[in-house]
Design a protein around this motif. Structure first.
Motif, PDB file in Angstrom:
ATOM      1  N   TYR A 158       8.563 -21.076 -28.391  1.00 34.80           N
ATOM      2  CA  TYR A 158       8.319 -22.196 -27.480  1.00 34.80           C
ATOM      3  C   TYR A 158       9.535 -22.347 -26.574  1.00 34.80           C
ATOM      4  O   TYR A 158      10.383 -23.221 -26.744  1.00 34.80           O
ATOM      5  N   ASN A 159       9.613 -21.494 -25.571  1.00 32.55           N
ATOM      6  CA  ASN A 159      10.749 -21.498 -24.651  1.00 32.55           C
ATOM      7  C   ASN A 159      10.305 -21.928 -23.256  1.00 32.55           C
ATOM      8  O   ASN A 159       9.136 -22.260 -23.036  1.00 32.55           O
ATOM      9  N   ALA A 160      11.229 -21.920 -22.310  1.00 36.90           N
ATOM     10  CA  ALA A 160      10.928 -22.393 -20.961  1.00 36.90           C
ATOM     11  C   ALA A 160       9.795 -21.602 -20.307  1.00 36.90           C
ATOM     12  O   ALA A 160       8.932 -22.177 -19.623  1.00 36.90           O
ATOM     13  N   ALA A 161       9.776 -20.283 -20.501  1.00 33.31           N
ATOM     14  CA  ALA A 161       8.723 -19.458 -19.906  1.00 33.31           C
ATOM     15  C   ALA A 161       7.355 -19.813 -20.488  1.00 33.31           C
ATOM     16  O   ALA A 161       6.352 -19.872 -19.762  1.00 33.31           O
ATOM     17  N   PHE A 162       7.320 -20.052 -21.796  1.00 29.52           N
ATOM     18  CA  PHE A 162       6.065 -20.423 -22.439  1.00 29.52           C
ATOM     19  C   PHE A 162       5.575 -21.777 -21.928  1.00 29.52           C
ATOM     20  O   PHE A 162       4.403 -21.960 -21.608  1.00 29.52           O
ATOM     21  N   TYR A 163       6.497 -22.749 -21.848  1.00 32.36           N
ATOM     22  CA  TYR A 163       6.122 -24.066 -21.338  1.00 32.36           C
ATOM     23  C   TYR A 163       5.574 -23.979 -19.916  1.00 32.36           C
ATOM     24  O   TYR A 163       4.600 -24.651 -19.561  1.00 32.36           O
ATOM     25  N   LYS A 164       6.212 -23.158 -19.100  1.00 33.19           N
ATOM     26  CA  LYS A 164       5.764 -23.013 -17.709  1.00 33.19           C
ATOM     27  C   LYS A 164       4.346 -22.477 -17.640  1.00 33.19           C
ATOM     28  O   LYS A 164       3.550 -22.893 -16.787  1.00 33.19           O
ATOM     29  N   ASN A 165       4.003 -21.568 -18.528  1.00 33.83           N
ATOM     30  CA  ASN A 165       2.669 -20.975 -18.521  1.00 33.83           C
ATOM     31  C   ASN A 165       1.576 -21.973 -18.856  1.00 33.83           C
ATOM     32  O   ASN A 165       0.409 -21.738 -18.509  1.00 33.83           O
ATOM     33  N   VAL A 166       1.909 -23.050 -19.553  1.00 36.95           N
ATOM     34  CA  VAL A 166       0.900 -24.061 -19.857  1.00 36.95           C
ATOM     35  C   VAL A 166       1.047 -25.286 -18.958  1.00 36.95           C
ATOM     36  O   VAL A 166       0.356 -26.288 -19.149  1.00 36.95           O
ATOM     37  N   GLY A 167       1.956 -25.213 -17.968  1.00 37.47           N
ATOM     38  CA  GLY A 167       2.074 -26.273 -16.976  1.00 37.47           C
ATOM     39  C   GLY A 167       3.100 -27.340 -17.272  1.00 37.47           C
ATOM     40  O   GLY A 167       3.174 -28.343 -16.559  1.00 37.47           O
ATOM     41  N   LEU A 168       3.916 -27.155 -18.316  1.00 43.64           N
ATOM     42  CA  LEU A 168       4.916 -28.159 -18.672  1.00 43.64           C
ATOM     43  C   LEU A 168       6.253 -27.884 -17.993  1.00 43.64           C
ATOM     44  O   LEU A 168       6.465 -26.822 -17.417  1.00 43.64           O
ATOM     45  N   ASN A 169       7.162 -28.857 -18.086  1.00 42.91           N
ATOM     46  CA  ASN A 169       8.516 -28.658 -17.599  1.00 42.91           C
ATOM     47  C   ASN A 169       9.257 -27.701 -18.521  1.00 42.91           C
ATOM     48  O   ASN A 169       8.803 -27.401 -19.628  1.00 42.91           O
ATOM     49  N   ASP A 170      10.410 -27.240 -18.078  1.00 45.11           N
ATOM     50  CA  ASP A 170      11.160 -26.257 -18.858  1.00 45.11           C
ATOM     51  C   ASP A 170      11.528 -26.747 -20.258  1.00 45.11           C
ATOM     52  O   ASP A 170      11.682 -25.950 -21.184  1.00 45.11           O
ATOM     53  N   ASP A 171      11.673 -28.064 -20.411  1.00 43.34           N
ATOM     54  CA  ASP A 171      12.051 -28.620 -21.712  1.00 43.34           C
ATOM     55  C   ASP A 171      10.838 -29.002 -22.558  1.00 43.34           C
ATOM     56  O   ASP A 171      10.978 -29.578 -23.638  1.00 43.34           O
ATOM     57  N   GLY A 172       9.645 -28.703 -22.058  1.00 46.17           N
ATOM     58  CA  GLY A 172       8.438 -29.006 -22.803  1.00 46.17           C
ATOM     59  C   GLY A 172       7.838 -30.365 -22.505  1.00 46.17           C
ATOM     60  O   GLY A 172       6.782 -30.723 -23.049  1.00 46.17           O
ATOM     61  N   SER A 173       8.491 -31.147 -21.656  1.00 48.10           N
ATOM     62  CA  SER A 173       7.964 -32.462 -21.295  1.00 48.10           C
ATOM     63  C   SER A 173       6.844 -32.316 -20.262  1.00 48.10           C
ATOM     64  O   SER A 173       6.727 -31.302 -19.576  1.00 48.10           O
ATOM     65  N   THR A 174       6.030 -33.345 -20.160  1.00 51.26           N
ATOM     66  CA  THR A 174       4.891 -33.322 -19.237  1.00 51.26           C
ATOM     67  C   THR A 174       5.321 -33.775 -17.847  1.00 51.26           C
ATOM     68  O   THR A 174       6.014 -34.801 -17.718  1.00 51.26           O
ATOM     69  N   PRO A 175       4.959 -33.046 -16.802  1.00 48.73           N
ATOM     70  CA  PRO A 175       5.318 -33.458 -15.441  1.00 48.73           C
ATOM     71  C   PRO A 175       4.785 -34.855 -15.123  1.00 48.73           C
ATOM     72  O   PRO A 175       3.715 -35.250 -15.599  1.00 48.73           O
TER      73      PRO A 175
END
Length: 278
Positions: A158-175
């Motif tokens: 669960y890293n920044a690239a993974f979060y980006k692929n599901v639409g989240l911010n780099d830290d996993g927070s929701t935009p």
């Protein structure tokens, strides 16, 4: 990842199989979710998106399982499951909870199926995208010998690239202005291997994943997959020693009208999940 509702007047359908139903809607405004009936071409595009995300999730789980011991129900003493239908037992669901996750199952095949179904819901929830909550989930559902390995490997997955692929911010927070949706809804379960204190259970699931919002480029999409858990009886309860996932079985997509983003967001907020028991 999915929204559960009762069909045919109850949780269980007349055929003896667990039934779930997604909320129906008129279709919202002309946003990314549509509002018209889906064509085969748009369904194909959605399928590509879903497959891409599911592959990432499967990779994360596979990474977490790497190097793990086969602590599941194998061996010559195990009893292979027959072809009997997995009809609901009518037994009451578990009453206990640990960190909000049902606990306190019976040391039976039905208890193992209930544990696997509820653990599938927890491991497929939005909590897995937040480090502290993910650790709490793993501490609750995983066998003690597997917790540290899963924590370490999932922290890498669960890293920044993974979060980006599901639409989240780099830290996993929701935009800001969006609502993140990640829900798993068990459709049915079966025991494929059983021995004293060990069980292998397959859970057929439907899932929802994506960002609800009018400008979302990662709209909430559905998928179907099967989770296999090897459970062990530890400390008076079932715990997951390993967890793997594969695509399908997936039904032919219906001609349902896609709901608007606001309707999806309200449905996720308004419809809670179930505690599953055989």
């Amino acid at each position: 990842m999915s929204l559960d509702d009762e069909r045919n007047g109850g949780l269980y359908g007349g055929s003896g199989e667990t039934r779930t139903r997604l909320p129906e809607g008129e279709g919202g405004g002309q946003d990314v979710y549509g509002g018209a009936r889906r064509s085969s071409r748009s369904s194909s595009r959605s399928l590509v998106t879903v497959v891409g995300v599911v592959v990432l999730l499967i990779a994360a789980i596979a990474f977490a399982n790497r190097g793990g011991e086969d602590a599941g129900g194998g061996g010559g003493d195990g009893k292979k499951a027959g072809a009997d239908p997995t009809a609901p037992s009518g037994e009451r669901a578990v009453d206990g909870k640990t960190s909000g996750i049902p606990s306190g199952y019976t040391k039976t095949e039905q208890g193992a199926q209930s544990a696997a179904a509820n653990y599938a819901v927890a491991l497929g929830s939005a909590d897995m995208f937040n480090k502290p909550r993910r650790d709490s989930v793993l501490q609750t559902v995983m066998a003690p010998s597997s917790v540290n390995r899963f924590k370490a490997n999932l922290d890498k997955a669960y890293n920044a690239a993974f979060y980006k692929n599901v639409g989240l911010n780099d830290d996993g927070s929701t935009p800001k202005g969006y609502q993140f949706v990640s829900r798993t809804s068990p459709i049915g379960t079966k025991v494929t291997d059983w021995a004293d204190g060990k069980a292998t259970v397959e859970v057929w699931c439907g899932g929802l994943l994506g960002l609800a919002g009018e400008q979302s480029t990662k709209p909430v999409t559905s998928s179907y997959f099967t989770i296999t858990m090897k459970l062990v009886w530890v400390g008076g309860d079932w715990k997951a020693a390993t967890h793997s996932q594969k695509d399908g079985p997936a039904p032919v997509p219906g001609d349902d009208r896609a709901s608007g983003s606001d309707e999806i967001a309200k449905a996720v907020e308004g419809y809670g999940g179930f505690t599953y028991a055989r």
